[in-house]
Design an enzyme around this catalytic site. Structure first.
Site, PDB file in Angstrom:
ATOM      1  CG  ASN A  62      -0.500  -0.188   2.484  1.00 11.54           C
ATOM      2  OD1 ASN A  62       0.691  -0.746   2.764  1.00 11.54           O
ATOM      3  ND2 ASN A  62      -1.181   0.520   3.636  1.00 11.54           N
ATOM      4  CD  GLU A  64      -1.472   4.916   4.541  1.00  3.61           C
ATOM      5  OE1 GLU A  64      -0.856   5.821   5.164  1.00  3.61           O
ATOM      6  OE2 GLU A  64      -2.339   3.754   4.677  1.00  3.61           O
ATOM      7  CB  CYS A  73      -5.368  -1.144  -1.844  1.00  2.00           C
ATOM      8  SG  CYS A  73      -6.490  -0.498  -0.991  1.00  2.00           S
ATOM      9  CD  GLU A  75      -5.256  -6.064  -1.147  1.00  2.00           C
ATOM     10  OE1 GLU A  75      -4.852  -4.869  -1.090  1.00  2.00           O
ATOM     11  OE2 GLU A  75      -5.891  -6.365  -0.323  1.00  2.00           O
ATOM     12  CB  CYS A 112     -11.023  -2.451   0.098  1.00  2.00           C
ATOM     13  SG  CYS A 112     -10.384  -1.779  -1.481  1.00  2.00           S
ATOM     14  CB  CYS A 115      -8.555  -4.678  -3.846  1.00  2.00           C
ATOM     15  SG  CYS A 115      -7.484  -3.079  -3.408  1.00  2.00           S
TER      16      CYS A 115
HETATM   17  N1  THU Z   1      -5.024  -1.365   2.458  1.00  2.00           N
HETATM   18  C1  THU Z   1      -4.686  -2.254   1.605  1.00  2.00           C
HETATM   19  O1  THU Z   1      -3.536  -2.015   1.118  1.00  2.00           O
HETATM   20  N2  THU Z   1      -5.627  -3.178   1.177  1.00  2.00           N
HETATM   21  C2  THU Z   1      -6.695  -3.546   1.476  1.00  2.00           C
HETATM   22  O2  THU Z   1      -7.326  -4.493   1.197  1.00  2.00           O
HETATM   23  C3  THU Z   1      -7.487  -2.595   2.585  1.00  2.00           C
HETATM   24  C4  THU Z   1      -6.716  -1.523   2.842  1.00  2.00           C
HETATM   25  C5  THU Z   1      -4.418  -0.414   2.846  1.00  2.00           C
HETATM   26  C6  THU Z   1      -4.904   1.029   2.399  1.00  2.00           C
HETATM   27  C7  THU Z   1      -4.720   1.840   3.481  1.00  2.00           C
HETATM   28  O3  THU Z   1      -3.187   2.333   3.050  1.00  2.00           O
HETATM   29  C8  THU Z   1      -4.345   1.203   4.733  1.00  2.00           C
HETATM   30  O4  THU Z   1      -4.486   0.023   4.257  1.00  2.00           O
HETATM   31  C9  THU Z   1      -5.427   1.466   5.674  1.00  2.00           C
HETATM   32  O5  THU Z   1      -6.713   1.435   5.117  1.00  2.00           O
END
Ligand code: THU
Length: 163
Positions: A62, A64, A73, A75, A112, A115
């Site tokens: 991930n 940000e 994310c 994925e 999520c 994704c």
């Molecule tokens: N996140 C992912 O990388 N994958 C997911 O399926 C859910 C959330 C990340 C997004 C964000 O950077 C952090 O997790 C918190 O939500």
């Protein structure tokens, strides 16, 4: 009116060491991708690894952004890396794992909703189910054959792919 019940089946393993070896290797790649996560806002670090039919693995984490929705994310970072570097090779599996700075991620981390829809696109592109391997930082692992199990009412408008 009728009530319709939808059930899904998946496998649950007590630990990654019980997985078939190829799945263990993919999960290891996902876990090592956690170290590349850039998560200064959530402090929640996710790693994902995508395996292609030719055995090549692409991983991602991930990423940000201080403008929160601009982040992505793990994925989607991983699957877009695979699809953009090897666009013609079938995607076979994706593994996901996560660690947090402030607590233990003790349950498998499901992708999520966005994704899920992004992963479905490549199932449709190659007409091939993607095996989904989900874990926390340790312990239980879930294995799901195909995104239709996690996203039963996916957006799927085949009229859009016609010329
Ligand atoms: N996140 C992912 O990388 N994958 C997911 O399926 C859910 C959330 C990340 C997004 C964000 O950077 C952090 O997790 C918190 O939500």
């Amino acid at each position: 009116m009728k009530n319709i019940t939808h059930t899904i089946d998946y496998q649950e393993y007590n630990s990654s060491s019980e997985l078939p070896v190829p799945d263990q290797e993919l999960l290891e790649a996902a876990r090592s991708a956690i170290s590349t996560s850039y998560a200064p806002y959530s402090h929640y670090h996710v790693g994902a690894a995508v395996k292609l039919a030719n055995g090549v693995i692409f991983s991602g984490s991930n990423q940000e952004n201080m403008a929160f929705p601009a982040g992505l994310c793990a994925e989607r970072v991983a699957i877009f890396a695979a699809a953009s570097n090897s666009p013609d090779v079938v995607i076979e599996a994706i593994a996901v794992s996560a660690k947090a700075d402030n607590f233990e991620v003790s349950e498998p981390v499901p992708p999520c909703g966005m994704c899920r829809q992004a992963i479905v696109e490549y199932e449709m592109k190659f007409n091939h189910h993607i095996r989904i391997i989900l874990s926390g930082e340790k312990g239980k692992v879930m294995v799901i054959e195909g995104m239709d199990k996690l996203l039963p009412f996916m957006f799927r408008e085949m009229g859009l792919v016609k010329p």
